[in-house]
Scaffold this active site. Structure first.
Site, PDB file in Angstrom:
ATOM      1  N   GLN A 148     -11.970 -12.269   3.374  1.00  0.00           N
ATOM      2  CA  GLN A 148     -10.641 -12.338   3.983  1.00  0.00           C
ATOM      3  C   GLN A 148     -10.792 -12.843   5.422  1.00  0.00           C
ATOM      4  OE1 GLN A 148      -8.019  -8.945   3.238  1.00  0.00           O
ATOM      5  NE2 GLN A 148      -9.374  -8.271   1.596  1.00  0.00           N
ATOM      6  N   ASN A 186     -11.623  17.688   3.237  1.00  0.00           N
ATOM      7  CA  ASN A 186     -10.511  16.731   3.125  1.00  0.00           C
ATOM      8  C   ASN A 186     -10.979  15.278   3.127  1.00  0.00           C
ATOM      9  OD1 ASN A 186     -11.268  16.408   5.769  1.00  0.00           O
ATOM     10  ND2 ASN A 186      -9.180  16.524   6.609  1.00  0.00           N
ATOM     11  N   ASP A 198     -24.824 -19.279  -5.009  1.00  0.00           N
ATOM     12  CA  ASP A 198     -23.629 -18.784  -4.326  1.00  0.00           C
ATOM     13  C   ASP A 198     -24.044 -17.705  -3.342  1.00  0.00           C
ATOM     14  OD1 ASP A 198     -20.945 -18.727  -3.725  1.00  0.00           O
ATOM     15  OD2 ASP A 198     -20.282 -18.263  -5.759  1.00  0.00           O
ATOM     16  N   LYS A 234     -13.604 -26.339  -9.176  1.00  0.00           N
ATOM     17  CA  LYS A 234     -12.957 -25.177  -9.787  1.00  0.00           C
ATOM     18  C   LYS A 234     -11.528 -25.032  -9.288  1.00  0.00           C
ATOM     19  CE  LYS A 234     -14.214 -21.488  -6.529  1.00  0.00           C
ATOM     20  NZ  LYS A 234     -14.918 -20.218  -6.339  1.00  0.00           N
TER      21      LYS A 234
END
Length: 316
Positions: free
Chosen positions: A94, A33, A218, A190
């Site tokens: 986040q 499962n 970055d 940006k």
């Protein structure tokens, strides 16, 4: 004692090689499962356990859940100290509420690692350094910048080099990078259309890039929209050559297609995340962060200062 999940076993093997230890057996298996189960192959009672799992290379939720299960199993097996080694920290973008009714998922991940039983966390180039404050226990925040800097130094003359941040938020890291190389600094202004994820519009360049070789720096390349848009703008402003450098090569679709068809001549990333064979293109060069993480693990194990060992260069 070192253990790893299934997200990036190659990196864990390389780290273990630097430390001259053997990875232990977690006997991780999955039920029909989809539920996962872990049982350590030897006693870890009283041991200093390091659980290496980057949050990628498989669905990020699976990678994270594997690490939580391994930490819980180690805690219940009476490990003396448990360190979660997360070369790439999932959900790091986040880290705040940009709008109402949103989660701060980077904090939720920190809480889950803590509740599972992690006594310490080691990570590389968090999206924002403030994520360290989501933990009440020690966080060793490493940076791959020295590895990327060395790559630049061996690539040729740096006299006409400009380090470019693809947005204003990355200027601090770009400035450190530029100072080490004695290069000029610029950044791209940006705009992100409101409510549209993974979409960016590069508007103008702040700094002189005409006739210069540019390196876009970055912390990660995900869909490559930001980096490709910035590269096109740099070329339009007169840059002679554009490279892209980042610690984390997330490279979600359609990143590879975008990079392949872009004006970027070379993309340099590290192996905090695995690069599947179907995403390996000639433009991409992968540098190893295994020795960096191994040195941090050794310092933690020996109760030595991580920042002193790295001379302050590899830790934020």
């Amino acid at each position: 004692m070192l253990y790893t999940g299934g997200a990036h076993p190659e990196l864990a093997e390389e780290i273990a090689g630097h430390l001259r230890v053997t990875l232990g057996e977690t006997n991780m298996r999955q039920f029909a499962n989809g539920e996962m189960h872990c049982r350590y192959g030897e006693s870890i009672r009283g041991a200093d356990v390091f659980i290496i799992q980057t949050h990628g290379g498989m669905p990020v939720n699976d990678a994270l859940m594997q690490q939580l299960i391994m930490i819980d199993a180690a805690k219940r097996a009476s490990a003396k100290r448990i360190t979660a080694v997360c070369p790439y920290y999932g959900y790091s973008r986040q880290d705040r509420k940009a709008e109402g009714r949103e989660p701060i998922t980077a904090k939720l991940v920190a809480d889950m690692l803590t509740v599972a039983g992690a006594d310490r966390v080691v990570s590389v180039d968090l999206h924002t350094g403030q994520i360290q404050g989501f933990f009440d226990q020690p966080v060793d925040h490493l940076t791959a910048l020295p590895i990327l800097i060395e790559c630049c130094k061996t690539a040729g003359d740096v006299d006409d080099l400009v380090i470019v941040s693809p947005d204003a938020g990355g200027v601090k890291a770009a400035k450190r990078f530029a100072n080490h190389l004695g290069a000029d600094l610029a950044f791209v202004n940006k705009i992100r259309p409101k409510g549209v994820a993974n979409t960016v519009e590069a508007s103008n360049v702040i700094g002189n890039v005409a006739g210069k070789r540019c390196i876009l720096l970055d912390d990660m390349i995900d869909t490559a929209g930001t980096i490709v848009a910035a590269a096109e703008l740099l070329k339009a402003e007169g840059a002679t050559e554009v490279w892209a450098m980042a610690t984390h090569g997330v490279l979600s679709d359609p990143a590879i297609e975008r990079l392949k068809n872009s004006v970027i001549e070379k993309v340099v990333i590290t192996n905090t995340l695995p690069l599947p064979s179907e995403k390996q293109i000639d433009k991409i060069e992968v540098l190893s962060i295994a020795s960096l993480v191994a040195d941090a693990i050794h310092a933690v194990f020996e109760d030595q200062s991580v920042s002193e060992i790295f001379g302050g260069e590899n830790q934020k």
